[in-house]
Design a protein around this motif. Structure first.
Motif, PDB file in Angstrom:
ATOM      1  N   UNK A   1       0.798  -1.112  -0.049  1.00 31.51           N
ATOM      2  CA  UNK A   1       0.047   0.101   0.026  1.00 31.51           C
ATOM      3  C   UNK A   1       1.019   1.286   0.020  1.00 31.51           C
ATOM      4  N   UNK A   2       1.846   1.490   0.711  1.00 25.96           N
ATOM      5  CA  UNK A   2       2.616   2.444   1.120  1.00 25.96           C
ATOM      6  C   UNK A   2       3.467   2.672  -0.288  1.00 25.96           C
ATOM      7  N   UNK A   3       3.908   1.665  -0.953  1.00 27.76           N
ATOM      8  CA  UNK A   3       4.630   1.677  -2.204  1.00 27.76           C
ATOM      9  C   UNK A   3       3.804   2.154  -3.418  1.00 27.76           C
ATOM     10  N   UNK A   4       2.351   1.746  -3.224  1.00 30.09           N
ATOM     11  CA  UNK A   4       1.442   1.970  -4.278  1.00 30.09           C
ATOM     12  C   UNK A   4       1.243   3.520  -4.158  1.00 30.09           C
ATOM     13  N   UNK A   5       0.973   3.931  -3.139  1.00 29.58           N
ATOM     14  CA  UNK A   5       0.779   5.359  -2.841  1.00 29.58           C
ATOM     15  C   UNK A   5       1.974   6.485  -3.370  1.00 29.58           C
TER      16      UNK A   5
ATOM     17  N   UNK B   1       4.331  -1.372 -14.920  1.00 27.15           N
ATOM     18  CA  UNK B   1       3.402  -1.450 -13.790  1.00 27.15           C
ATOM     19  C   UNK B   1       2.131  -2.197 -14.279  1.00 27.15           C
ATOM     20  N   UNK B   2       1.781  -3.358 -13.722  1.00 33.17           N
ATOM     21  CA  UNK B   2       0.373  -4.165 -14.165  1.00 33.17           C
ATOM     22  C   UNK B   2      -0.691  -3.040 -14.093  1.00 33.17           C
TER      23      UNK B   2
ATOM     24  N   UNK C   1      10.264   0.807 -11.507  1.00 35.15           N
ATOM     25  CA  UNK C   1       8.839   0.784 -12.050  1.00 35.15           C
ATOM     26  C   UNK C   1       7.746   1.027 -10.957  1.00 35.15           C
ATOM     27  N   UNK C   2       7.978   0.050  -9.645  1.00 30.88           N
ATOM     28  CA  UNK C   2       7.358   0.236  -8.710  1.00 30.88           C
ATOM     29  C   UNK C   2       7.192   1.632  -7.960  1.00 30.88           C
TER      30      UNK C   2
ATOM     31  N   UNK D   1       7.111  -8.655  -8.803  1.00 35.02           N
ATOM     32  CA  UNK D   1       5.868  -8.288  -8.178  1.00 35.02           C
ATOM     33  C   UNK D   1       5.423  -6.943  -8.513  1.00 35.02           C
ATOM     34  N   UNK D   2       3.968  -6.881  -8.914  1.00 35.50           N
ATOM     35  CA  UNK D   2       3.008  -5.662  -9.550  1.00 35.50           C
ATOM     36  C   UNK D   2       3.757  -5.431 -10.912  1.00 35.50           C
ATOM     37  N   UNK D   3       4.176  -6.132 -11.769  1.00 37.00           N
ATOM     38  CA  UNK D   3       4.481  -5.838 -13.041  1.00 37.00           C
ATOM     39  C   UNK D   3       4.111  -6.975 -13.853  1.00 37.00           C
TER      40      UNK D   3
END
Length: 301
Positions: free
Chosen positions: A74-78, A271-272, A138-139, A155-157
């Motif tokens: 969550x923190x990474x995405x924000x 990023x996915x 990318x993340x 992860x997330x890609x």
């Protein structure tokens, strides 16, 4: 339940990773009592116990382990969302492509030249990544697309395979096996191999070592140029993709095929959650350029 703030997640992640309130507080640049108060408040908000505390130790509960994993995401995405927003507002006419320093630019050069012929493609900006690598860029939202050699943390890609190529052993010119026409992994058993900095994934570590279950035990390096330098100095041997070997010919290095070594895969990654037509166009161009490689290789033979 009250809304959880990003700040509270950052506090918890620091404590969960350090398993020590004093070290976590120092890492966050704050005093320990307010940190302990914030973690207690977070537990009350969630209605669960996240940490088991004793006078000497701090342990994660099962709920705490779950929040650590999901909180990081969550923190990474924000952070990535904010960074992409900033770049959209200040660099709307630019596509940022991440690659690892020293990993070779031949393929990317051909892709960018073809992109330059497309009037609908923005300027391609290359980001040479060190800490964390292209996947982390990318993340984090600092890059739009990346060219990488597998394995890496995907992860997330999303990814698109560009090509598969053999890996070769790189040896110092004076090495006892430097004159061999071909090797097997067993021939290099016991030889020191470079360790990539901050590499914690065991599968990736084994890829750069001499096989599954093994861990590199040579000098620590952070990019391909450093890897080649430690080999040239006789401090290690290594395995690298053939395309990189072709771009880094040096008198003090010898490249030898290895018959039983797994190949290297080169992929484009993004990023996915991306729905960018520009990224899609870049990846399509990368696939086309990569498809031309066998014909180019035959022409150079």
């Amino acid at each position: 339940m009250d809304d959880v703030e990003v700040r509270e997640l950052r506090y918890f992640i620091a404590v969960a990773e350090e398993l020590n309130f004093t070290r976590a507080a120092a890492r966050l640049g704050m005093a320990q009592p307010p940190l302990s108060t914030a973690i207690g408040k977070l537990e009350r908000k969630l209605g669960v116990t996240l940490l088991e505390r004793t006078s000497r130790h701090v342990h994660l509960t099962s709920a705490g382990q779950e929040l650590l994993e999901q909180g990081r995401i969550a923190v990474e995405a924000i952070g990535a969302a904010l960074e992409r927003t900033r770049r959209t507002g200040t660099q709307a006419d630019r596509l940022t492509v991440a690659i690892k320093a020293g990993a070779g630019t031949e393929l990317l050069s051909k892709i960018t030249r073809r992109c330059a012929d497309d009037p609908f493609m923005p300027q391609v900006h290359v980001q040479f990544v060190h800490d964390g690598g292209p996947a982390a860029a990318l993340r984090a939202g600092t890059a739009d697309v990346a060219l990488l050699h597998t394995p890496f943390d995907d992860r997330g890609l999303d990814t698109e395979l560009l090509f598969v190529e053999p890996r070769v052993a790189v040896l110092p010119a004076g090495h006892r096996l430097a004159r061999r026409r071909s090797l097997r992994r067993a021939d290099l058993a016991g030889e020191p191999m470079p360790r990539w900095a901050k590499q914690t994934d065991t599968a990736t570590a084994a890829y750069w070592a001499n096989g599954p279950g093994e861990t590199p035990d040579g000098p620590e390096i952070s990019d391909m140029n450093q890897l080649l330098d430690v080999v040239a100095l006789g401090q290690a041997v290594a395995y690298i993709p053939l395309s990189i070997a072709r771009q880094h010919g040096r008198a003090e290095l010898v490249f030898v095929p290895v018959a039983d070594l797994s190949p290297s895969k080169v992929v484009a990654a993004w990023p996915d959650a991306t729905r960018s037509r520009t990224v899609a166009s870049f990846v399509h161009t990368a696939v086309e350029v990569a498809a031309d490689r066998p014909r180019q290789a035959a022409a150079l033979a």
